[in-house]
Design an enzyme around this catalytic site. Sequence first.
Site, PDB file in Angstrom:
ATOM      1  NE  ARG A  69      -3.817   1.906   2.716  1.00 31.80           N
ATOM      2  CZ  ARG A  69      -4.105   2.514   3.859  1.00 31.80           C
ATOM      3  NH1 ARG A  69      -3.435   2.190   4.959  1.00 31.80           N
ATOM      4  NH2 ARG A  69      -5.043   3.415   3.919  1.00 31.80           N
ATOM      5  CG  PHE A  74      -0.959   9.065   4.219  1.00 27.44           C
ATOM      6  CD1 PHE A  74      -0.544   9.540   5.458  1.00 27.44           C
ATOM      7  CD2 PHE A  74      -1.901   8.044   4.192  1.00 27.44           C
ATOM      8  CE1 PHE A  74      -1.045   9.014   6.648  1.00 27.44           C
ATOM      9  CE2 PHE A  74      -2.416   7.510   5.376  1.00 27.44           C
ATOM     10  CZ  PHE A  74      -1.984   7.997   6.597  1.00 27.44           C
ATOM     11  CD  GLN A  77      -0.321  -0.473   6.078  1.00 28.99           C
ATOM     12  OE1 GLN A  77      -1.006   0.479   5.711  1.00 28.99           O
ATOM     13  NE2 GLN A  77      -0.818  -1.459   6.796  1.00 28.99           N
ATOM     14  CG  ASN A 120      -2.673   0.722  15.217  1.00 26.31           C
ATOM     15  OD1 ASN A 120      -3.723   1.136  14.718  1.00 26.31           O
ATOM     16  ND2 ASN A 120      -1.867   1.504  15.941  1.00 26.31           N
ATOM     17  CG  PHE A 131       2.752   3.941   8.550  1.00 22.27           C
ATOM     18  CD1 PHE A 131       2.989   5.311   8.625  1.00 22.27           C
ATOM     19  CD2 PHE A 131       2.041   3.341   9.569  1.00 22.27           C
ATOM     20  CE1 PHE A 131       2.538   6.059   9.695  1.00 22.27           C
ATOM     21  CE2 PHE A 131       1.570   4.085  10.650  1.00 22.27           C
ATOM     22  CZ  PHE A 131       1.817   5.443  10.712  1.00 22.27           C
ATOM     23  CG  LEU A 140      -1.345   9.053  11.345  1.00 29.12           C
ATOM     24  CD1 LEU A 140      -0.367   8.333  10.433  1.00 29.12           C
ATOM     25  CD2 LEU A 140      -2.695   8.329  11.349  1.00 29.12           C
ATOM     26  CG  HIS A 144      -0.731   4.631  13.963  1.00 25.44           C
ATOM     27  ND1 HIS A 144      -0.950   3.406  13.401  1.00 25.44           N
ATOM     28  CD2 HIS A 144      -1.847   5.382  13.731  1.00 25.44           C
ATOM     29  CE1 HIS A 144      -2.145   3.404  12.818  1.00 25.44           C
ATOM     30  NE2 HIS A 144      -2.706   4.596  13.012  1.00 25.44           N
TER      31      HIS A 144
END
Length: 377
Positions: A69, A74, A77, A120, A131, A140, A144
């Site tokens: 991904r 952004f 991952q 997660n 990521f 975030l 995370h």
Amino acid sequence: MSETAASSRPRVFLDWSIGGEPAGRLVFELFSDIVPRTAENFRALCTGEKDADPASGKPLHYKDSISHRIIKGFMAQFGDFTNANGTGGVSIYGEKFEDENLNASNAARHTKRGMLSMANSGPNTNGSQVFITFGPTPHLDGKHVVFGELVKGKGLLRRIENVPTDSSDKPQEEVRIVDSGELAPGQHDGIAEPAPGWHEDYPEDDDTNVEEKPEVALEVADEIKAGGTAAFKAGEQEKALAHWQKALRYLDTHPQGTLPDDTPAAFTKKYTSARLSLLLNIALVSNKLGRYILAEQASTRALALPDLAPSDQAKALYRRGIAQAGLKNENEAEEDLRKALELVPGDAGIKRELDAGIKRREERKKKERAAYAKMFS
């Protein structure tokens, strides 16, 4: 944080391929002094020193896993080495482990590009998926666990960010970790030091002011282009393509038609000419390498430039025609080649390619007619 704590932090590496071709190395420093269990999980998954996952039988190792991904602007991952789609992965402590030091005053935050953080599915569901940020992501924080940061390889990270993806953010070219491990204290990170005058692969990472000054962008692009030309003359087509694509990225910090209004006409013409030359070169070598989509894109961009001379327009059409033929777009290839021949009548190379395309089409039709007739014989 003390200097001693920072100097004792583990360094790990991930070697990547993109589209099956070696792409380079990312080196991370892990925040073992802030989140020791989380850092140890990632470190051990880089080395592969633990036993295999009992459920899947897969090694607890990032080596040979993919990034499933990527979202430009952004994050990227990766780490699902069991299912390779974002639904799997396990930690060295079991399937999941708890969040660590998430809201403490000294907790690391998602403050910049290159931060390494745990993916997660809610509180206390950390596994092996992680990521890398492509910029600040403060939303975030507190959700995370940030446990490391990129210290080498920012050009490769930019390249990963720019890999085309589909509507579900899955890379359209495979982005794979081909090796991973830990660097011993004092060990060289395996990334060669840049030569004097070297520029980053992406202008966003370079410390020159190319985005503010078009003349600097043109100067840098010309330097990089020369390296590509030398590589092409030496028969190093992949290297030439990489140089020319890099040079074009520097020129593209000032897209066509966006130079300041008071830019002298002579400079605008020179800038456009440099862009045209790079696009035609990219189309040429991409066709030679069988990268027909890239060749088609470059030649189409060239054709969109203003005030093209007939000879340059013919070159772009010819190279796009070759690309269309490689992509099995027979009608489009023939159309481009006929237009090119109209611009430079009698050109032997264009005529030869046009005749070959027509012959291939007739042979295919002949085979189709024979197969159709056989069905009813």
